[in-house]
Design a protein around this motif. Structure first.
Motif, short mmCIF file in Angstrom:
data_model
loop_
_atom_site.label_atom_id
_atom_site.label_comp_id
_atom_site.label_asym_id
_atom_site.label_seq_id
_atom_site.Cartn_x
_atom_site.Cartn_y
_atom_site.Cartn_z
N LEU A 35 23.25 122.69 48.02
CA LEU A 35 24.32 122.28 47.12
C LEU A 35 24.69 120.81 47.36
CD1 LEU A 35 27.50 124.40 46.37
CD2 LEU A 35 27.67 121.95 46.73
N ALA A 36 24.76 120.41 48.64
CA ALA A 36 25.12 119.03 48.97
C ALA A 36 24.08 118.04 48.46
CB ALA A 36 25.29 118.89 50.48
N ARG A 37 22.82 118.39 48.57
CA ARG A 37 21.76 117.49 48.10
C ARG A 37 21.77 117.38 46.57
NH1 ARG A 37 17.65 116.13 51.64
NH2 ARG A 37 16.06 116.21 49.99
N LYS A 38 22.07 118.47 45.88
CA LYS A 38 22.21 118.40 44.42
C LYS A 38 23.40 117.52 44.05
CE LYS A 38 18.74 120.86 43.25
NZ LYS A 38 17.61 120.22 42.55
N CYS A 39 24.46 117.60 44.83
CA CYS A 39 25.63 116.76 44.60
C CYS A 39 25.25 115.29 44.71
CB CYS A 39 26.72 117.12 45.59
SG CYS A 39 28.20 116.11 45.46
N ILE A 40 24.49 114.93 45.74
CA ILE A 40 24.03 113.55 45.91
C ILE A 40 23.13 113.13 44.75
CG2 ILE A 40 22.57 112.04 47.31
CD1 ILE A 40 25.27 112.42 48.52
N GLY A 41 22.20 114.00 44.38
CA GLY A 41 21.23 113.65 43.35
C GLY A 41 21.84 113.41 41.98
N PHE A 42 22.82 114.26 41.60
CA PHE A 42 23.34 114.18 40.23
C PHE A 42 24.66 113.44 40.11
CE2 PHE A 42 20.35 117.70 39.89
CZ PHE A 42 19.77 117.45 38.65
N LEU A 43 25.46 113.44 41.17
CA LEU A 43 26.77 112.78 41.11
C LEU A 43 26.75 111.45 41.84
CD1 LEU A 43 29.13 115.85 41.64
CD2 LEU A 43 28.12 114.98 39.53
N TRP A 44 25.55 110.86 41.99
CA TRP A 44 25.39 109.65 42.77
C TRP A 44 26.25 108.50 42.24
CZ3 TRP A 44 24.18 107.65 47.08
CH2 TRP A 44 23.90 106.28 47.18
N LEU A 45 26.39 108.38 40.94
CA LEU A 45 27.15 107.28 40.36
C LEU A 45 28.65 107.48 40.46
CD1 LEU A 45 25.04 106.56 37.15
CD2 LEU A 45 25.03 105.31 39.31
N HIS A 46 29.08 108.61 40.95
CA HIS A 46 30.51 108.94 41.09
C HIS A 46 30.79 109.22 42.56
CE1 HIS A 46 30.16 109.31 36.73
NE2 HIS A 46 29.15 110.13 36.95
N GLU A 47 30.86 108.15 43.34
CA GLU A 47 30.85 108.29 44.80
C GLU A 47 32.07 109.02 45.34
OE1 GLU A 47 32.38 104.08 43.86
OE2 GLU A 47 30.96 105.54 43.08
N ILE A 48 33.25 108.82 44.71
CA ILE A 48 34.45 109.50 45.20
C ILE A 48 34.34 111.00 44.96
CG2 ILE A 48 36.95 109.67 45.01
CD1 ILE A 48 35.97 107.05 46.19
N THR A 49 33.87 111.38 43.78
CA THR A 49 33.70 112.80 43.48
C THR A 49 32.68 113.43 44.42
OG1 THR A 49 34.19 112.35 41.15
CG2 THR A 49 33.17 114.46 41.67
N ALA A 50 31.55 112.76 44.61
CA ALA A 50 30.51 113.30 45.50
C ALA A 50 31.04 113.42 46.92
CB ALA A 50 29.28 112.40 45.45
N ALA A 51 31.75 112.40 47.40
CA ALA A 51 32.26 112.44 48.78
C ALA A 51 33.29 113.55 48.96
CB ALA A 51 32.88 111.09 49.13
N SER A 52 34.15 113.75 47.95
CA SER A 52 35.17 114.81 48.07
C SER A 52 34.53 116.19 48.13
CB SER A 52 36.15 114.73 46.89
OG SER A 52 35.48 114.94 45.66
N ILE A 53 33.45 116.38 47.39
CA ILE A 53 32.74 117.67 47.44
C ILE A 53 32.08 117.86 48.80
CG2 ILE A 53 30.77 118.94 46.49
CD1 ILE A 53 31.46 117.80 43.75
N LEU A 54 31.45 116.81 49.31
CA LEU A 54 30.79 116.92 50.62
C LEU A 54 31.82 117.14 51.73
CD1 LEU A 54 27.96 114.23 50.46
CD2 LEU A 54 27.89 116.66 49.87
N LEU A 55 32.98 116.52 51.65
CA LEU A 55 34.03 116.76 52.66
C LEU A 55 34.53 118.19 52.59
CD1 LEU A 55 36.12 113.45 52.52
CD2 LEU A 55 34.68 114.26 54.40
N SER A 56 34.57 118.78 51.38
CA SER A 56 34.94 120.20 51.26
C SER A 56 33.92 121.07 52.00
CB SER A 56 35.01 120.61 49.79
OG SER A 56 35.95 119.85 49.09
N LEU A 57 32.64 120.71 51.88
CA LEU A 57 31.60 121.47 52.59
C LEU A 57 31.72 121.28 54.09
CD1 LEU A 57 28.61 120.66 50.20
CD2 LEU A 57 29.63 122.92 50.58
#
Length: 573
Positions: free
Chosen positions: A382-404
């Motif tokens: 899930l985290a790698r998909k987050c990086i791959g698709f939400l790469w241009l939205h760094e705050i959103t991607a980081a918030s999801i990864l911090l949740s994980l």
């Protein structure tokens, strides 16, 4: 002679000259507030003009788009006031509707025709009798005649007729009559159910489906008469056309369906084999997310089945209501993002990125523990998909990864923290680092510690870069690169100037050079040859874009990594 007499003379003279429609157009241009419809009908009924003549029909057909809509209202309003027999009134009405095309107001002449039928019951009955005798022109307008006559007993004769085309007319009028009793509604629904279960005509069956929803929509009670039976018959072996029509009924008749019916349509429509965009658009249009009858998870499951089969990628503007519902509640966004990122489906994950792009930049999104997959390998996926698709939205991607990191499996946390560092924080720092510094004081000890470690590591990294600026392997230096870029820019500017000077079109256009300042001044030459200045205030517009550092340091490897994150799938166990 008053204004009304002047108006009468102008219209009568225009009709005598064969220019009635042009005259009406001129009058509408001069005064849009005057109501010409009833006055035109009055002159027509008195024999002073021939509003419904073939000459005027041809003139209407030949009008340009804007001119037609200027006279459309007046001509539509005139219909209910004329006293001609139905053939002439029907031809005039159909001419206006056909010329109006697919515009939302195109049915206005038909509404006026219904009122004409109300005012002339004998003529409405003449249309009804002609329809039963098989006259094609009467069958086209019979629905409006039944509405205008407002006789439920007459309508029952239609829905009980042995001919499918006559039953279709009756069903299309069902639910449109005024002052119907509960018993009348139940009689109509019984007839619709019989047609749905035993129909030999697709047209009559479709008309019955639309009619039964129309009757339910008019019923203010929560319990809908025989709705479960009707839905069972429709959803037993539905065609794709049936399912799309049911999705459309949820939009056209929003009060018709119970929670059970909405759920059944959503679930059954997931198995549709065609018309995916059409079904999705109807559901999007029908969505009322503050309505408790709609289940967010069922809508997500429906969209999950539709989006991957679209011919073109889903766009945020197509699904405004759905996206609004997603971000209206953190529980909804958590459920959707965790579910679709964990699915790994390319279309669904791309749609998530499209959703984020349509909103405010820097949106933080927290995944809740109950929405996360249980296995460590799935959380990393899930985290790698987050990086791959939400790469241009760094705050959103980081918030999801911090949740994980906060709620994830202990075996997955180190790899997820690694993704936060590289590629995320190594590439973005202007907005991401301040966000992580805020998270360093989070109430969650896990998130706080991870954020503190990342910011400290990033600080040391930046200091190391600054200390290594003069390394010979990094030649040429930034200053040399900048000087070369300035030189290239100047050369390109000179080339453009020379090209403009040699252009044969250069003398045809006026060049204005905008300098920095708070106002712009342009000299304008008036009709009398005098020149005067036009001064316009200027306002400041600014934007910023952070280019990912890894795109410069290692563009090939970085793009390869993002591509792998997007396309990789789980190993088959």
């Amino acid at each position: 002679m008053d204004d009304r007499d002047d108006l009468r003379r102008t219209i009568v003279e225009g009709d005598a000259a064969g220019r009635l429609i042009s005259t009406i157009l001129d009058l509408e241009y001069k005064d849009r507030k005057q109501e010409l419809g009833a006055f035109l009908a009055e002159l027509h009924n008195a024999g002073e003009i021939s509003l419904l003549s073939a000459t005027n029909l041809r003139a209407i057909e030949e009008l340009q788009h804007n001119s037609f809509w200027m006279v459309f209202g007046a001509l539509s309003d005139a219909i209910e006031h004329v006293t001609d027999d139905y053939p002439a009134v029907q031809r005039f009405t159909e001419c206006l509707v056909e010329r109006a095309g697919n515009d939302g107001a195109s049915n206005t002449p038909f509404v006026s025709f219904v009122r004409w039928c109300e005012k002339h019951p004998p003529k409405a009955r003449e249309i009804i009798l002609g329809a039963k005798d098989g006259q094609a022109d009467c069958q086209r307008s019979c629905v409006f005649a039944l509405q205008g006559l407002n006789d439920f007993g007459c309508l029952v004769d239609f829905v009980g007729d042995g001919r499918a085309e006559i039953r279709s007319i009756g069903f299309r009028a069902l639910g449109r009559l005024k002052n119907m009793t509960t018993q009348d509604d139940q009689t109509g629904i019984d007839a619709c159910l019989t047609e749905i279960q035993n129909s030999s005509s697709d047209d009559a069956r479709n008309a019955a489906i639309e009619a039964v929803f129309r009757v339910w929509d008019n019923d203010a009670t929560e319990e809908k008469y025989r709705q479960d039976e009707v839905m069972k018959s429709l959803l037993d072996k539905p065609t794709d056309e049936d399912l799309v029509r049911l999705c459309a009924m949820l939009f056209y008749h929003k009060n018709a369906s119970t929670e059970k019916t909405i759920s059944a349509i959503l679930n059954r429509s997931q198995g549709i084999s065609s018309s995916f965009e059409a079904a999705s658009n109807w559901i999007e249009s029908a969505l009322t997310w503050k309505d408790d009858r709609w289940s967010f998870k069922q809508v997500v499951a429906f969209m999950e089945a539709m989006v991957p089969r679209f011919e073109q990628p889903a766009k945020s503007k197509q699904f405004h209501s759905f996206i609004e519902w997603v971000f209206a509640d953190p529980k909804n966004s958590s459920y959707l993002f965790a579910r679709w990122l964990n699915s790994g489906d390319f279309s669904l994950c791309s749609f998530l990125a499209e959703m984020i792009s349509s909103g405010d930049k820097g949106t933080a999104l927290a995944l809740q523990p109950q929405d996360l997959p249980h296995e460590a390998v799935d959380q990393v996926f899930l985290a790698r998909k987050c990086i791959g698709f939400l790469w241009l939205h760094e705050i959103t991607a980081a918030s999801i990864l911090l949740s994980l990191v906060e709620h994830g499996h202990p075996d997955a946390v180190p790899e997820i923290e690694g993704l936060l560092w590289e590629p995320l924080l190594l590439s973005y720092s202007s907005e991401l680092r301040p966000y992580l510094e805020q998270q360093a004081s989070s109430a969650s000890p896990t998130v706080a510690k991870a954020s503190q470690d990342l910011t400290a590591r990033h600080k040391a990294y930046i200091e190391g870069l600054q200390n290594a600026e003069e390394i010979s392997e990094l030649e040429p230096s930034n200053e040399a690169r900048r000087a070369a870029a300035i030189k290239d820019h100047q050369r390109n500017t000179d080339i453009q100037k020379q090209a403009r000077q040699m252009s044969v079109f250069a003398s045809l256009v006026h060049n204005v050079t905008m300098l920095y300042g708070s106002k712009s001044l342009t000299m304008i030459t008036g009709t009398d040859g005098q020149r005067f200045p036009s001064i316009s205030p200027l306002s400041e517009h600014s934007y910023s874009f952070e280019f990912p550092r890894l795109s410069v340091v290692d563009p090939v490897g970085f793009n390869a990594f993002l591509t792998i994150c997007r396309v990789e799938q789980r190993k088959v166990k």
